[in-house]
Write an enzyme that holds these catalytic residues in place. Sequence first.
Site, mmCIF file in Angstrom:
data_model
loop_
_atom_site.group_PDB
_atom_site.id
_atom_site.type_symbol
_atom_site.label_atom_id
_atom_site.label_comp_id
_atom_site.label_asym_id
_atom_site.label_seq_id
_atom_site.Cartn_x
_atom_site.Cartn_y
_atom_site.Cartn_z
ATOM 1 N N LYS A 199 13.310 -10.222 48.242
ATOM 2 C CA LYS A 199 12.296 -10.341 47.502
ATOM 3 C C LYS A 199 11.951 -8.975 46.702
ATOM 4 O O LYS A 199 11.641 -8.011 47.339
ATOM 5 C CB LYS A 199 10.915 -10.812 48.176
ATOM 6 N N GLY B 50 32.518 9.904 28.252
ATOM 7 C CA GLY B 50 32.994 10.486 27.185
ATOM 8 C C GLY B 50 33.709 9.361 26.350
ATOM 9 O O GLY B 50 33.453 9.348 24.926
#
Length: 703
Positions: free
Chosen positions: A140, A53
């Site tokens: 990877k 917020g």
Amino acid sequence: MTENFDLFSAEPPAQSAAAAPEKVIAKVQELRARLQRWAHEYYVQDAPTVPDGEYDRVFQQLQALEGAYPQLVTPDSPTQRVIGAVLEGLAPVRHAVPMLSIQTETDNEATGAIAFDQRVRRELGLGEADPVVEYVAEPKFDGLAMNLRYENGQLVQATTRGDGEVGEDVTHNIRTIRQIPLSLPAASSVPPVVEVRGEVHMAKADLQKLNERQLAAGGKTFANPRNAAAGSVRQLDSGIAAQRPLSFFAYGLGEITPAAQGGPDFVTHYAMLQMLKSWGFPVAPQVCIAQGAPELVAFHERLGAARESLPFEIDGVVYKVNSLALQRQLGFKSREPRWAVAHKYPAQEMPTLMESIDVQVGRTGKLTPVARLAPVQVGGVVVTNATLSNLFDIRKKGVRVGDTVIVRRAGDVIPEVVGRVAGERPVYVPNFRMPKTCPICGSAVVREKGEANHRCTGGLFCGAQRKEAILHFAHRRAMDIEGLGDKLVDQLVDAQVVRVLPDLYRLGLSSLAALDRMAEKSAQNVLAALEKSKSTTLQRFLFGLGIRHVGESTAKDLAKHFGKLDAIMDASVEELLQVNDVGPVVADSIHTFFAQPHNREVVEQLRACGVHWEEGEPAEKAPQILAGLTVVLTGTLPTLSRDAAKDMLEAAGAKVSGSVSKKTSYVVAGAEAGSKLAKAEELGVTVLDEAGMLVLLKGQGTA
Ligand code: IVH
């Protein structure tokens, strides 16, 4: 222009044409710096320091100021991430430095690392006496390679790899990825030109959520993060990409101003990654330095073991020589560097044809649809069957017989059908339906209200359930009948020698030895094991009965609580609910089980056959010092969990309720107690903390 207008008012005066006051310029810069820092903490470091917020509030403030003074808008402002531009097509871009690929090898063992190290040492002319080569080991990533070009610290272009020489301009979409900085810090290390390379991907949880959203909206789902990333990054409308939760990991560089011309000076790949990290790029935390082949092997093993639990998908490991000088010395072979190699793990997901769907019946009568597949290698083994948990699972995944489906096998878990490969169905195939009767015994199939699973109602009458029930009874942790395995149980049930559990103890040498492939010696062993199993414990016996929801630990709790089997068999649901960890579903299941005459009969016959155990006294009931009191728990207690506190109160006879009323005797409140505490104070109910509750339980309270 008023110098002192309220910077925080929702609507700053519309005076866009006028020059912005110094104060506004400073404020805009300060807001951007704050938002950039928070976004980095949130998206890259995974450690937010302000509530969402607060971010939104400051974002809106900045938006309002930029709305009033459009001349202050810069392309790297946090408000400029989502621009919603729609392109006609993606423009081709020639890479300043080609985007190469790495030599990729699929291996099951770690031997690849040793071979790579040997290759590197040979090319460098290193002998046995020479020191180990230092490497960087990286995951990877399963995603899409991306080149991010920064000029004077500003992101000016993002391109896909394409064919390695020419890629596509996807800047508009890449700008929406929060983990990618739009501008680099004004650090001395940031050169006039730098291209950062890495992988755009999608975290597993984000992909799952995206697929759920896509399904709900009738859109197409993505089979893996790579497809999801590619499908999002190559959108023409950046508004779509902005809604796709993409992530990024940096792993290299493209063009960069040379050190001689003021570019940064670093001598290792690892140092370069650290520099990228300091500029705000995410670098995978798994990346590490490895000395020689043994540490590469260790990395391979470690990452393989962690693969399942990583938040993002990887398809292997990448090893790179750390020293840039050595990298230069090694150079390239055709289009691949000699200083790097990728080792792929065996694929965990593969497409294959789903030939049919059969239905299996489990021990508890649950009907499980099983996909019969054209044989396919997944995760290093050949898979021909995969589970489709239940009818709803099939509907959700939208798979039909004849579809090419994606099969997933991870670790030791049973292979599953993940979804179907998009495409036309050549012929119409109706949706799968559950059979109305059990494929094994023909009894009615039912689905209980609120349950996803279909069940056969045949019970021990059903051959499938009978076999499973016997195997479970014989299980090592139940009656522990050695030698009574799958094959023998199949034979015994198929030959109708064993119909109910007690039949096991009625087996004789002749009936056993008459079975196919059963030598007399083995038959004798089975008989001896059966004889031995007769002397057991109440816990094992209870577990062995295979009552739904009664696992080992519940069996143990029941045995301890009641001491005697008869007490359990005759216990009411209320009495069963007194047992540790037994809730309404479990209590009901136990009660229903023993309410069936045929189940009681089985127990009696087993006893008659000589199955026995030592019975104890029921566990002593704690003094019911809080009988008649109602207690409400709220907030987080400092040491006890909510469940533990509830158990203690209930064991002392209190009723634990969820809402505060005038009838509430006490409210026990912990940290962050909310409306219940307020209500207690309003009604004048006594409020205790954890310590107060413990005093009360000792019988020294104010009750
Ligand atoms: S380095 C010259 N590092 O694998 C080396 N690539 O064939 C350039 N990939 O297209 C690549 N993880 O998309 C490198 N840690 C990593 C990687 C990685 C995934 C991808 C990348 C590239 C392909 C290499």
